[in-house]
Design an enzyme around this catalytic site. Structure first.
Site, PDB file in Angstrom:
ATOM      1  N   ASP A 121      38.474  -4.149  47.112  1.00  0.00           N
ATOM      2  CA  ASP A 121      37.421  -4.110  48.139  1.00  0.00           C
ATOM      3  C   ASP A 121      37.274  -5.484  48.799  1.00  0.00           C
ATOM      4  O   ASP A 121      37.555  -6.518  48.183  1.00  0.00           O
ATOM      5  CB  ASP A 121      36.098  -3.685  47.480  1.00  0.00           C
ATOM      6  N   LEU A 164      56.846  -1.770  34.621  1.00  0.00           N
ATOM      7  CA  LEU A 164      55.475  -1.491  35.059  1.00  0.00           C
ATOM      8  C   LEU A 164      55.438  -0.143  35.770  1.00  0.00           C
ATOM      9  O   LEU A 164      56.333   0.163  36.561  1.00  0.00           O
ATOM     10  CB  LEU A 164      55.021  -2.587  36.056  1.00  0.00           C
ATOM     11  N   ARG A 195      39.564  -5.325  61.180  1.00  0.00           N
ATOM     12  CA  ARG A 195      39.627  -4.911  59.772  1.00  0.00           C
ATOM     13  C   ARG A 195      41.061  -4.698  59.295  1.00  0.00           C
ATOM     14  O   ARG A 195      41.404  -4.973  58.142  1.00  0.00           O
ATOM     15  CB  ARG A 195      38.815  -3.632  59.586  1.00  0.00           C
ATOM     16  N   SER A 252      32.437   3.903  42.529  1.00  0.00           N
ATOM     17  CA  SER A 252      32.888   4.612  43.728  1.00  0.00           C
ATOM     18  C   SER A 252      33.878   5.754  43.464  1.00  0.00           C
ATOM     19  O   SER A 252      34.927   5.837  44.115  1.00  0.00           O
ATOM     20  CB  SER A 252      33.507   3.609  44.719  1.00  0.00           C
ATOM     21  N   HIS A 280      43.356  -5.500  55.833  1.00  0.00           N
ATOM     22  CA  HIS A 280      44.149  -4.569  55.017  1.00  0.00           C
ATOM     23  C   HIS A 280      45.596  -5.070  54.895  1.00  0.00           C
ATOM     24  O   HIS A 280      46.213  -4.962  53.840  1.00  0.00           O
ATOM     25  CB  HIS A 280      44.132  -3.175  55.640  1.00  0.00           C
TER      26      HIS A 280
HETATM   27  C1  FPP Z   1      38.453  -1.612  50.879  1.00  0.00           C
HETATM   28  O1  FPP Z   1      38.109  -2.719  51.683  1.00  0.00           O
HETATM   29  C2  FPP Z   1      39.880  -1.361  50.997  1.00  0.00           C
HETATM   30  C3  FPP Z   1      40.419  -0.169  51.338  1.00  0.00           C
HETATM   31  C4  FPP Z   1      39.614   1.025  51.649  1.00  0.00           C
HETATM   32  C5  FPP Z   1      41.847  -0.001  51.485  1.00  0.00           C
HETATM   33  C6  FPP Z   1      42.667  -0.801  50.549  1.00  0.00           C
HETATM   34  C7  FPP Z   1      44.038  -0.727  50.984  1.00  0.00           C
HETATM   35  C8  FPP Z   1      44.918  -1.738  50.963  1.00  0.00           C
HETATM   36  C9  FPP Z   1      44.663  -3.059  50.390  1.00  0.00           C
HETATM   37  C10 FPP Z   1      46.255  -1.494  51.462  1.00  0.00           C
HETATM   38  C11 FPP Z   1      46.984  -0.789  50.352  1.00  0.00           C
HETATM   39  C12 FPP Z   1      48.311  -0.552  50.764  1.00  0.00           C
HETATM   40  C13 FPP Z   1      49.291  -0.345  49.910  1.00  0.00           C
HETATM   41  C14 FPP Z   1      50.623  -0.377  50.450  1.00  0.00           C
HETATM   42  C15 FPP Z   1      49.106  -0.103  48.470  1.00  0.00           C
HETATM   43  P1  FPP Z   1      37.047  -2.491  52.831  1.00  0.00           P
HETATM   44  O2  FPP Z   1      37.789  -2.169  54.066  1.00  0.00           O
HETATM   45  O3  FPP Z   1      36.056  -1.460  52.425  1.00  0.00           O
HETATM   46  O4  FPP Z   1      36.384  -3.897  52.911  1.00  0.00           O
HETATM   47  P2  FPP Z   1      34.868  -4.204  53.289  1.00  0.00           P
HETATM   48  O5  FPP Z   1      34.023  -3.632  52.176  1.00  0.00           O
HETATM   49  O6  FPP Z   1      34.828  -5.679  53.338  1.00  0.00           O
HETATM   50  O7  FPP Z   1      34.586  -3.565  54.611  1.00  0.00           O
END
Ligand code: FPP
Length: 265
Positions: free
Chosen positions: A17, A128, A30, A193, A34
């Protein structure tokens, strides 16, 4: 930092997160966050293979994430698509087996095809198991398991009164994976969550303010060090834990206990 390599978690599960807030701090969109988050995925994967943690599960897309703006949803799936297109050599080099859990139904078909191909090509690798939770929800997983069990009862495979917690867990996506010992959530929120609700019954929970794109090797090792400070009782008293032995009821299965050596935790 002192880490006892004999007492590492076998399975670490992470709620990644803070990507959006990390990007906002940099006046970027955003998706930029990511994208940087995918780099952290690589870093933490390597940490696991370096120290010898055999299972890592990452919450990459929840069932609730469909409620985000369409552009962001599209970008998240594109990131996964790119990751799957480029990552195979790295997975093979690090002997990483890729898996996924979640409902395949809404995963874009071309991405699902590629995902299954990468899973197939890495199925024999053993350093892994990297499991991506995609279109995943813990309650939905439990409801699905209940439906599958009900179907088995209807088809006379077993009877309803044979249902135990151990038996029920065989209907979950993760039936061949040990339960997580440690759940990490980055980004400062203190909640689970809808992540692996059944499987984290005995997990240690670790929350950090650090945003996922900033979460690096040092932060991960700090989480492991904190895990090693915790006394895992599985319902026993502190004195019983010190004497060793395994709990008679509850806690992980006997196989898990001997494999994790949890008598001393
Ligand atoms: C939450 O941060 C993150 C997500 C909903 C997506 C996580 C996905 C990635 C890190 C990419 C994964 C990709 C692969 C290839 C495994 P948020 O957007 O809710 O952050 P915020 O709370 O600061 O808004």
């Amino acid at each position: 930092m002192n880490l006892d390599l004999e007492r590492l978690p076998r399975h670490v599960a992470i709620i990644m997160d803070g990507n959006g807030r990390w990007a906002r701090q940099r006046v970027r969109n955003r998706v930029f966050g990511h994208r940087k988050g995918v780099e952290t995925v690589r870093t933490i994967m390597t940490c696991c293979t370096d120290v010898g943690i055999p299972f890592l599960t990452l919450y990459a897309f929840s069932e609730e994430n469909w409620n985000r703006p369409g552009k962001e949803v599209k970008a998240l799936w594109q990131l996964l698509e790119r990751y799957l297109a480029s990552e195979l050599p790295e997975l093979i080099k690090n002997r990483v087996r890729l898996r996924h859990i979640g409902d395949d139904k809404n995963i874009p078909p071309h991405i699902l095809t590629r995902l299954l191909a990468v899973e197939n090509e890495t199925a024999h690798l053993d350093a892994l198991t990297l499991c991506l939770a995609l279109n995943y929800g813990g309650r939905q997983e439990i409801a699905r398991a209940a439906r599958l069990f009900a179907a088995d009862v209807k088809n006379d495979v077993c009877s309803a009164d044979q249902l135990t917690a151990e038996r029920f867990s065989r209907y979950l996506y993760s039936s061949d994976t040990p339960d997580p010992d440690l759940v990490i959530r980055t980004g400062g929120e203190i909640r689970v969550s809808n992540f692996l609700l059944w499987q984290i019954a005995y997990a240690e929970l670790y929350f950090t303010e650090v945003f996922w794109p900033d979460f690096g090797k040092v932060h991960f090792l700090e989480a492991l060090a904190e895990f090693q400070k915790r006394e895992r009782r599985f319902g026993r008293t502190g004195e019983q834990v010190k004497k060793g032995g395994r709990p008679a009821h509850g806690g992980p299965s006997a196989a898990d206990v001997s494999l994790t050596g949890s008598g001393s935790r």
